[in-house]
Design an enzyme around this catalytic site. Sequence first.
Site, PDB file in Angstrom:
ATOM      1  N   VAL A  43       0.865  -1.176   0.000  1.00 60.29           N
ATOM      2  CA  VAL A  43       0.000   0.000   0.000  1.00 60.29           C
ATOM      3  C   VAL A  43       0.900   1.223   0.000  1.00 60.29           C
ATOM      4  O   VAL A  43       1.568   1.512   0.993  1.00 60.29           O
ATOM      5  CB  VAL A  43      -0.930   0.007   1.240  1.00 60.29           C
ATOM      6  CG1 VAL A  43      -1.792   1.264   1.258  1.00 60.29           C
ATOM      7  CG2 VAL A  43      -1.799  -1.243   1.277  1.00 60.29           C
ATOM      8  N   GLU A  55       4.535  -7.479   3.123  1.00 59.05           N
ATOM      9  CA  GLU A  55       4.845  -8.235   4.343  1.00 59.05           C
ATOM     10  C   GLU A  55       4.285  -7.536   5.581  1.00 59.05           C
ATOM     11  O   GLU A  55       3.889  -8.199   6.539  1.00 59.05           O
ATOM     12  CB  GLU A  55       6.364  -8.418   4.485  1.00 59.05           C
ATOM     13  CG  GLU A  55       6.973  -9.273   3.395  1.00 59.05           C
ATOM     14  CD  GLU A  55       7.300  -8.518   2.107  1.00 59.05           C
ATOM     15  OE1 GLU A  55       7.956  -9.102   1.242  1.00 59.05           O
ATOM     16  OE2 GLU A  55       6.909  -7.332   1.955  1.00 59.05           O
ATOM     17  N   CYS A  89      11.729  -5.960   5.449  1.00 62.16           N
ATOM     18  CA  CYS A  89      10.718  -7.003   5.603  1.00 62.16           C
ATOM     19  C   CYS A  89      11.322  -8.334   6.024  1.00 62.16           C
ATOM     20  O   CYS A  89      10.669  -9.125   6.700  1.00 62.16           O
ATOM     21  CB  CYS A  89       9.904  -7.126   4.334  1.00 62.16           C
ATOM     22  SG  CYS A  89       8.840  -5.670   4.109  1.00 62.16           S
TER      23      CYS A  89
END
Length: 133
Positions: A43, A55, A89
């Site tokens: 996003v 993630e 991540c």
Amino acid sequence: MDWTDLVQAAAEAAKHAYVPYSHYPVGAAALVDDGRMVTGCNVENASIGLTLCAECGLVSTLMATGGGKLTHFTCVNGKGEIITACGRCRQLLMEHGGPTLAIWSPEGECILEDLLPQYFGPNDLDEYTSQGG
């Protein structure tokens, strides 16, 4: 492990990505130690630095649906091609899956420790705080 279902779930998640700036959708999928599957998508945000990777969404879903430990993970781009998690991540996955988290990567199956050697984790903090740090 047949990774087909996870790859398909990640590809489906990528379809829901919000990517008006990079136009690079990413979907992630993982299995949890209780048998659940969790997914997430990236996003973006106009300030770019506040963009949430797939993630991040996956771990939020993990926690919002009861927590647990990730056991298997993969992520794909919008074309359905297997990609690897960024460094940030990988650290996030380490927190919620640990060094033996099975990863389906562009080079096949590996474990997270292979992608994040000499990682920093909760044990590092435990050792420091137990010494009065």
